[in-house]
Motif scaffolding. Structure first.
Motif, mmCIF file in Angstrom:
data_model
loop_
_atom_site.group_PDB
_atom_site.id
_atom_site.type_symbol
_atom_site.label_atom_id
_atom_site.label_comp_id
_atom_site.label_asym_id
_atom_site.label_seq_id
_atom_site.Cartn_x
_atom_site.Cartn_y
_atom_site.Cartn_z
ATOM 1 N N ALA A 1 28.014 60.687 7.626
ATOM 2 C CA ALA A 1 28.132 59.773 8.559
ATOM 3 C C ALA A 1 28.575 58.076 7.835
ATOM 4 C CB ALA A 1 28.094 59.733 10.189
ATOM 5 N N LEU B 1 29.036 69.567 15.308
ATOM 6 C CA LEU B 1 30.202 68.933 14.822
ATOM 7 C C LEU B 1 30.892 68.798 15.239
ATOM 8 C CD1 LEU B 1 30.255 71.902 11.492
ATOM 9 C CD2 LEU B 1 28.828 69.337 12.296
ATOM 10 N N ARG B 2 31.306 68.140 16.980
ATOM 11 C CA ARG B 2 32.353 67.586 18.104
ATOM 12 C C ARG B 2 31.443 66.525 18.221
ATOM 13 N NH1 ARG B 2 33.766 72.728 21.325
ATOM 14 N NH2 ARG B 2 36.120 73.193 20.120
ATOM 15 N N PHE C 1 30.626 64.583 15.762
ATOM 16 C CA PHE C 1 30.191 64.327 14.647
ATOM 17 C C PHE C 1 32.107 63.898 13.451
ATOM 18 C CE2 PHE C 1 25.957 64.457 15.417
ATOM 19 C CZ PHE C 1 25.298 62.777 14.581
ATOM 20 N N ARG C 2 33.007 63.633 15.128
ATOM 21 C CA ARG C 2 34.638 63.706 14.150
ATOM 22 C C ARG C 2 34.456 61.984 13.061
ATOM 23 N NH1 ARG C 2 37.464 65.873 17.772
ATOM 24 N NH2 ARG C 2 36.657 67.212 20.010
ATOM 25 N N GLY C 3 35.180 62.669 12.492
ATOM 26 C CA GLY C 3 34.784 61.941 11.360
ATOM 27 C C GLY C 3 34.585 62.284 9.880
ATOM 28 N N ARG D 1 33.752 64.829 6.703
ATOM 29 C CA ARG D 1 34.196 66.189 6.905
ATOM 30 C C ARG D 1 33.267 66.567 5.907
ATOM 31 N NH1 ARG D 1 35.519 63.974 2.308
ATOM 32 N NH2 ARG D 1 33.736 62.985 1.733
ATOM 33 N N GLU E 1 39.089 75.917 16.057
ATOM 34 C CA GLU E 1 38.118 74.558 16.736
ATOM 35 C C GLU E 1 38.108 73.784 15.112
ATOM 36 O OE1 GLU E 1 38.906 73.526 19.420
ATOM 37 O OE2 GLU E 1 39.922 75.325 19.642
ATOM 38 N N LYS F 1 41.002 71.763 13.487
ATOM 39 C CA LYS F 1 41.466 70.791 13.911
ATOM 40 C C LYS F 1 40.348 69.606 13.531
ATOM 41 C CE LYS F 1 42.770 73.194 17.690
ATOM 42 N NZ LYS F 1 42.536 73.916 19.604
ATOM 43 N N LEU F 2 38.979 69.512 13.467
ATOM 44 C CA LEU F 2 38.175 68.639 12.900
ATOM 45 C C LEU F 2 38.480 68.688 11.830
ATOM 46 C CD1 LEU F 2 35.252 70.193 15.049
ATOM 47 C CD2 LEU F 2 36.370 67.953 15.450
ATOM 48 N N GLY F 3 38.647 69.472 11.394
ATOM 49 C CA GLY F 3 39.425 68.822 9.437
ATOM 50 C C GLY F 3 37.935 69.248 8.461
ATOM 51 N N TYR F 4 37.204 70.700 9.152
ATOM 52 C CA TYR F 4 36.838 71.299 7.995
ATOM 53 C C TYR F 4 37.890 72.139 7.012
ATOM 54 C CZ TYR F 4 32.166 68.742 9.853
ATOM 55 O OH TYR F 4 30.893 68.057 10.566
#
Ligand SMILES: [Zn+2]
Length: 254
Positions: free
Chosen positions: A120, A141-142, A144-146, A148, A163, A166-169
């Motif tokens: 991050a 992981l939820r 640590f939004r942002g 990738r 899921e 949605k977090l961008g993975y």
């Protein structure tokens, strides 16, 4: 059409006999890019050295959950000096392994979280290892939004994949998808958006059919690409193109 091997372990001793000959041969075998993953402090040094030697090899470095019990906090901090190297493109592989449980779950989580904090702070993508730790991996992981990254050799469910999307993975698939009993991955590969799919060998492990059981290397990636194309109902060339573009975008390689 050049393939991108998004996850390999050429520091492994099984390559001691022919590492340089093998890596040198990759461009002629249509493998144009390799991200080599160092999983502990010494593996990280080797990964950087290989990346310096070959223009098409890049490095991801981190502490694998398998090594989380053996490294000191000082060693984890010392790894950070390597992240400024121009060929180091990711933090990984990091994560949780409740199948082998080489060390306590608490220690695994602690080491995982520290490295997500590093990713991050440095704005680097992460390579995630998750084996039978699906719920805890998602929880961490939820938080640590942002950040990738890629779920390497993805083995979770379709619900978990939704899921993580949605977090961008994004998701990388190994030779496992060519195995006859690997039915679980089919609906996931069919479902994922085309910009969220990568391929990898995880060599020397996970050799695809028809090479299953042999020492894997990046030249075997074409079998995994062919199976991915078959599942998606696209041509080999299209599968190669989209997985290469996705890996380049994730790792910032242009
Ligand atoms: Zn790996």
């Amino acid at each position: 059409m050049m393939l991108f091997d998004s996850h390999a372990h050429y520091e492994d001793e099984r390559f001691d006999c022919d590492r340089d000959a093998l890596l040198s041969s990759m461009p002629a075998q249509n493998v144009g890019w390799i991200v080599n993953v160092g999983c502990d402090p010494s593996g990280a040094q080797t990964a950087v050295r290989l990346a310096e030697r070959y223009p098409f090899v890049y490095a991801a470095i981190g502490v694998h959950p398998q090594s989380a019990g053996d490294v000191t906090d000082e060693q984890i901090i010392a790894l950070e000096t390597l992240y400024s190297h121009p060929k180091v493109v990711a933090v990984g592989e990091i994560g949780l392994d409740y199948y082998y449980e080489y060390t306590t779950r608490e220690r695994q989580k602690d080491v995982f979280i520290r490295q997500l904090e590093t990713a991050a702070r440095l704005n680097l993508p992460v390579c995630i290892h998750n084996r039978e730790a699906h719920a805890d991996t998602l929880d961490v992981l939820r938080a640590f939004r942002g950040v990738r990254g890629v779920l390497h050799s993805y083995s979770g469910s379709l619900e978990m994949a939704k899921e993580l999307l949605k977090l961008g993975y994004v998701f990388s698939f190994s030779g496992i998808i060519t195995f006859k009993n690997a039915k679980r991955c089919v609906p996931i590969i069919a479902y994922l958006p085309s910009d969220a799919i990568l391929i990898e060998t995880d060599c020397p492990y996970l050799a695809p059919e028809p090479m299953r059981g042999r020492r894997c290397d990046s030249s075997f990636l074409r079998y995994t690409c062919a199976r991915l194309a078959e599942i998606r109902g696209i041509s080999f060339e299209q599968a190669a193109e989209l997985t290469t573009q996705n890996a380049k975008r994730l790792y910032g390689i242009f």
